[in-house]
Scaffold this active site. Structure first.
Site, PDB file in Angstrom:
ATOM      1  N   HIS A   1       3.739   2.882  12.349  1.00 21.55           N
ATOM      2  CA  HIS A   1       2.656   3.664  12.979  1.00 21.55           C
ATOM      3  C   HIS A   1       3.182   4.587  14.082  1.00 21.55           C
ATOM      4  O   HIS A   1       2.463   5.475  14.519  1.00 21.55           O
ATOM      5  CB  HIS A   1       1.521   2.795  13.562  1.00 21.55           C
TER       6      HIS A   1
ATOM      7  N   HIS B   1       0.842  -1.205   0.000  1.00 19.84           N
ATOM      8  CA  HIS B   1       0.000   0.000   0.000  1.00 19.84           C
ATOM      9  C   HIS B   1       0.868   1.242   0.000  1.00 19.84           C
ATOM     10  O   HIS B   1       1.942   1.262   0.605  1.00 19.84           O
ATOM     11  CB  HIS B   1      -1.022  -0.002   1.139  1.00 19.84           C
TER      12      HIS B   1
ATOM     13  N   GLU C   1      -5.048   1.605   3.006  1.00 17.69           N
ATOM     14  CA  GLU C   1      -4.925   0.500   3.974  1.00 17.69           C
ATOM     15  C   GLU C   1      -4.893   1.032   5.396  1.00 17.69           C
ATOM     16  O   GLU C   1      -5.467   0.446   6.308  1.00 17.69           O
ATOM     17  CB  GLU C   1      -3.654  -0.312   3.688  1.00 17.69           C
TER      18      GLU C   1
ATOM     19  N   ASP D   1      -0.296   4.360   0.853  1.00 20.54           N
ATOM     20  CA  ASP D   1      -0.675   5.364   1.855  1.00 20.54           C
ATOM     21  C   ASP D   1       0.057   5.074   3.159  1.00 20.54           C
ATOM     22  O   ASP D   1       0.600   3.977   3.341  1.00 20.54           O
ATOM     23  CB  ASP D   1      -2.187   5.373   2.083  1.00 20.54           C
TER      24      ASP D   1
HETATM   25 ZN    ZN Z   1       0.911  -1.609   6.308  1.00 18.56          ZN
END
Ligand code: ZN
Length: 459
Positions: A430, A97, A165, A99
């Site tokens: 993250h 992904h 995602e 994003d």
């Molecule tokens: Zn991921």
């Protein structure tokens, strides 16, 4: 495949790697945060940049596509590129992904999240690992196998780079349904997970599923004075506490009858590392029994994630007539979500304290994932990883869910799904100071090139 081929591919990946790193850095500079509060022009820009990379890689048919979300708005742009399979060879879907997660508080980063910065062997930046490294892994494997000039890719490939995602893939299912033929493949490589540690590869062979819902407990028609009625009536919060206390046994294992437990993983999560990673306070014991990794990957886990009660500030001497708690139940691999939901409903009905009126309101359901251990694709992956790292991959689980994997399985039930890693335990996806280990990324590229070559030899 003979060792000459492996050595040649290894040399080719090493030669290609500086350009791949530059491509990764260019992608990291695009702040393609898909969360709604951020400027979606950047997501469009990262779709355009990856589209160009795939075109330059020699894939003849590259498109930017989207599908509607359930709320009717347009989904984020995904990039799909195809190169048909040679006669008789399988087709492999390569997923990543483009994003990223929001950067969070910039003050918690040591570097600018959107200015890729190499420190030692690690490249820091938002998306440097999750999951722009996955894009580069696919790109690198294709270049190593001879694109753009070569006419000799061993398999058909469809590259599929999702754009939302990190926002829960809201249009993913509709996208798969709308582009079923375009995306159909024999093997799906999802390069969006983690390796076990630097130097030790992993295949993610299980993901937990999820069931949630609300338990509503009622004890009175209306609120009453705690002085007048307290003593002969227990308030709804106290009764809810008794009910919640039945969800786990003394040791902290989930005590709901009929839930599935999977087999113990082959590797364990060091307890000291788990304590540090989770920020568990000194002196607080771990919950549950068995290995730590087993508790996280192979067993159900139940959390109370919300409770509606009177706030402390608004409290008065009143007996609460009702209380609602939101329950999140993670499901072990092999668990049917509908059966887990029914088990939860039966549990709360059976354990209604003092005959309080208890109602279960079912919520979301997500299927767990359990890869078959011995598929031809899995054997090819293990062999490729072993050659790339010089050590065999371990099977790891993930305690969370990747909801789109369940969608892939449902739309393409005959495809073999390989969930591979670009992260390592220090990648901090993250979080602040996200990074990818460049030596590992180089091995990831080599492993994927070897995997495609092996798949081309037949499934
Ligand atoms: Zn991921």
């Amino acid at each position: 495949m003979n060792s000459d081929t492996t050595a040649a591919l290894r040399a080719r990946v090493a030669e290609l790697f500086p350009a791949l790193q530059a491509d990764l850095e260019a992608l990291v500079r695009i702040p393609s945060v898909s969360a709604g509060a951020f400027d979606q022009a950047h997501v469009a820009a990262s779709a355009a940049a990856t589209e160009q990379l795939l075109r330059d890689a020699g894939l003849p048919d590259v498109q930017i596509l989207s599908a509607p979300r359930p709320d009717g708005t347009a989904g984020a742009p995904a990039v799909v590129a195809r190169r048909p399979a040679p006669e008789g060879a399988p087709t492999v879907l390569l997923y990543a992904h483009h994003d990223v997660q929001p950067p969070g508080d910039a003050a918690t980063w040591d570097t600018d999240p959107f200015e890729p910065t190499q420190v030692g062997e690690r490249l820091f930046g938002r998306g440097a690992a999750d999951d722009k490294a996955g894009i580069v892994a696919h790109l690198g494997a294709l270049r190593a196998l001879g694109l753009p000039e070569g006419e000799d890719l061993p398999v058909g490939v469809t590259v599929f780079l999702e754009g939302e995602e990190e926002s829960g893939s809201p249009s993913f299912r509709a996208f798969l349904e709308a582009h079923r033929e375009l995306l159909a493949a024999d093997v799906i490589v999802v390069a969006d997970s983690t390796n076990w540690k630097v130097g030790v590869p992993a295949l993610t062979t299980s993901l937990r599923g999820l069931v949630d819902g609300e338990v509503e407990l009622r004890v009175l028609e209306h609120a009453v004075h705690s002085g007048m009625f307290g003593g002969a009536v227990l308030d709804a919060v106290t009764l809810m506490s008794r009910l919640v206390a039945t969800f786990h046994d003394e040791a902290g294992d989930v005590a709901i009858e009929g839930l599935v437990t999977a087999s113990e993983p082959e590797v364990d999560y060091d307890e000291a590392a788990f304590r540090a990673d989770s920020s568990l306070l000194d002196g607080v014991a771990l919950a549950g029994t068995g290995t730590v990794s087993g508790r996280l990957w192979a067993k159900p886990a139940l959390s109370v994630i919300g409770i509606d009660v009177t706030s402390v500030a608004a409290a008065s001497n009143t007996i609460a007539p009702s209380c609602t708690a939101k329950i999140s139940l993670r499901l072990a691999p092999g668990q049917d979500p509908a059966a887990a939901d029914a088990a939860l409903a039966a549990h709360v009905a059976k354990h209604a304290p003092l005959g309080a009126r208890v109602t279960w309101h079912s919520g979301e359901q997500g299927k767990p994932f359990l890869a078959p251990g011995d598929s031809a694709a899995m054997r090819a992956a293990r062999a490729a990883f072993t050659e790339a790292w010089g050590t065999a991959p371990v099977d790891v689980g993930v305690g969370g869910s990747i909801p789109f994997i369940a969608d892939l399985l449902e739309v393409f039930p005959d495809a073999a799904i390989l969930v591979t890693g670009v992260e390592d335990p220090d990648s901090r996806a993250h979080g602040a100071n996200e990074s990818v280990h460049l030596g590992e990324l180089q091995r990831v590229v080599l492993a994927e090139a070897l995997l495609l070559a092996k798949l081309g030899e037949g499934l």
